[in-house]
Design a protein around this motif. Sequence first.
Motif, PDB file in Angstrom:
ATOM      1  N   ILE A 154       9.052 -15.431  28.769  1.00  0.00           N
ATOM      2  CA  ILE A 154      10.649 -15.072  28.786  1.00  0.00           C
ATOM      3  C   ILE A 154      10.790 -14.540  27.169  1.00  0.00           C
ATOM      4  O   ILE A 154      10.195 -14.970  26.067  1.00  0.00           O
ATOM      5  N   THR A 155      11.488 -13.404  27.102  1.00  0.00           N
ATOM      6  CA  THR A 155      11.797 -12.829  25.564  1.00  0.00           C
ATOM      7  C   THR A 155      12.753 -13.641  24.845  1.00  0.00           C
ATOM      8  O   THR A 155      13.857 -13.808  25.603  1.00  0.00           O
ATOM      9  N   VAL A 156      12.705 -13.872  23.751  1.00  0.00           N
ATOM     10  CA  VAL A 156      13.865 -14.510  22.834  1.00  0.00           C
ATOM     11  C   VAL A 156      14.167 -13.302  21.953  1.00  0.00           C
ATOM     12  O   VAL A 156      13.403 -13.053  21.126  1.00  0.00           O
ATOM     13  N   ASP A 157      15.455 -12.848  21.798  1.00  0.00           N
ATOM     14  CA  ASP A 157      16.079 -11.778  21.161  1.00  0.00           C
ATOM     15  C   ASP A 157      16.406 -12.433  19.969  1.00  0.00           C
ATOM     16  O   ASP A 157      17.456 -12.979  19.898  1.00  0.00           O
ATOM     17  N   LEU A 158      16.023 -12.170  18.635  1.00  0.00           N
ATOM     18  CA  LEU A 158      16.443 -12.749  17.339  1.00  0.00           C
ATOM     19  C   LEU A 158      17.026 -11.714  16.558  1.00  0.00           C
ATOM     20  O   LEU A 158      17.426 -12.067  15.352  1.00  0.00           O
ATOM     21  N   ALA A 159      17.620 -10.689  17.093  1.00  0.00           N
ATOM     22  CA  ALA A 159      18.339  -9.551  16.444  1.00  0.00           C
ATOM     23  C   ALA A 159      19.572  -9.923  15.693  1.00  0.00           C
ATOM     24  O   ALA A 159      20.040  -9.483  14.718  1.00  0.00           O
ATOM     25  N   ASN A 160      20.213 -10.861  16.245  1.00  0.00           N
ATOM     26  CA  ASN A 160      21.527 -11.198  15.988  1.00  0.00           C
ATOM     27  C   ASN A 160      21.754 -12.827  14.914  1.00  0.00           C
ATOM     28  O   ASN A 160      22.469 -13.093  14.842  1.00  0.00           O
ATOM     29  N   VAL A 161      20.485 -13.156  14.852  1.00  0.00           N
ATOM     30  CA  VAL A 161      20.182 -14.470  14.270  1.00  0.00           C
ATOM     31  C   VAL A 161      20.551 -14.464  12.688  1.00  0.00           C
ATOM     32  O   VAL A 161      19.978 -13.518  11.948  1.00  0.00           O
ATOM     33  N   VAL A 204       9.270 -23.666  42.324  1.00  0.00           N
ATOM     34  CA  VAL A 204       8.212 -24.451  41.599  1.00  0.00           C
ATOM     35  C   VAL A 204       8.704 -24.680  40.145  1.00  0.00           C
ATOM     36  O   VAL A 204       9.739 -24.048  39.648  1.00  0.00           O
ATOM     37  N   HIS A 205       8.419 -25.673  39.484  1.00  0.00           N
ATOM     38  CA  HIS A 205       8.704 -25.806  38.383  1.00  0.00           C
ATOM     39  C   HIS A 205       7.306 -25.533  37.160  1.00  0.00           C
ATOM     40  O   HIS A 205       6.250 -25.971  37.741  1.00  0.00           O
ATOM     41  N   MET A 206       7.616 -24.689  36.181  1.00  0.00           N
ATOM     42  CA  MET A 206       6.530 -24.434  35.693  1.00  0.00           C
ATOM     43  C   MET A 206       6.860 -24.033  34.083  1.00  0.00           C
ATOM     44  O   MET A 206       8.046 -23.846  34.023  1.00  0.00           O
ATOM     45  N   LYS A 207       5.921 -24.247  33.297  1.00  0.00           N
ATOM     46  CA  LYS A 207       6.304 -23.856  31.782  1.00  0.00           C
ATOM     47  C   LYS A 207       5.803 -22.594  31.465  1.00  0.00           C
ATOM     48  O   LYS A 207       4.856 -22.142  31.903  1.00  0.00           O
ATOM     49  N   VAL A 208       6.894 -21.827  30.848  1.00  0.00           N
ATOM     50  CA  VAL A 208       6.501 -20.248  30.867  1.00  0.00           C
ATOM     51  C   VAL A 208       6.488 -20.125  29.145  1.00  0.00           C
ATOM     52  O   VAL A 208       7.547 -20.691  28.521  1.00  0.00           O
TER      53      VAL A 208
END
Length: 209
Positions: free
Chosen positions: A143-150, A99-103
Motif C-alpha cells: 500500500i502506497t503512503v503519499d507524503l507529498a502534503n505532509v 482474508v486478513h493479511m498484513k501488507v
Amino acid sequence: MKVVAFKRELQGSGASRRLRNSGQTPGIVYGGTEAPVTIALDHNALYHALKKEAFHSSILDLEIDGQVQQVLLRDFQVHAYKQLVLHADFQRVDPNAKVHMKVALHFVNADVSPAVKLHGANISHVLNEIEVSCLPKDLPEFITVDLANVDVGHSVHIADLTLPAGVTAVTHGSNLTVATASVPAGHVAAEAAAAAPAAEEKPAAKGKK
C-alpha cells in the motif's frame, strides 16, 4: 508466485532434522474443508522466496505432487543465527471468503513535502505494515503512503490512506499513526541562534516625554 512442495509421511523432530540435512524444509498446509497436509519444500528456493516482499502478502500457487492450490504464507521460523528456514505454514484460500493479511507500506514523495523542503524536517515511519481485509483477488502486494502534503507537526493516520478497491483496513477501533513529521532539535536550536542577533540589533523603542 508458485511454490513446489511434496507430501511427507514421516513426522517428529528426528524426521524434520533429517529433512533439513537433505536440503529441504518441513511445512504444513491447513484450512478449508480438507485435512492439514504435512509437506517438504526445497530449502534454497524457499529461503530466497522469503526475501521477496510480495511472497509474504500474495496469493501463492502451491503445487503438491502435481496438484495446485492457492495458499497464503501464514508463518515461518528461521534459525537464531544460521541462514536456515526451520518450518513454514501455509493456509488454503477460499476465493469467495475475505482474508486478513498484513501488507507492507511503501512511502513516497517525502522529499517534496513541505515538511522536508521548507523546514528540513524528518519524516518518521511509525508503521511499516498494516492489516487489511479483502477477497483474495483484491489483495495488494503493498500500500502506497503519499507524503507529498505532509507539513511539520502533522501526522498521517490509517484513515488517511488511499486503499485499493475492495480493500479495507483492520484497525480494531484505533486510527493508528502511520508517519509523523518533526524538525530535529539541533535544527531548531540553530534557527533560534541565528534569529537572536537579528533581534538584538533592532533599536529600542523611544519612551514618551
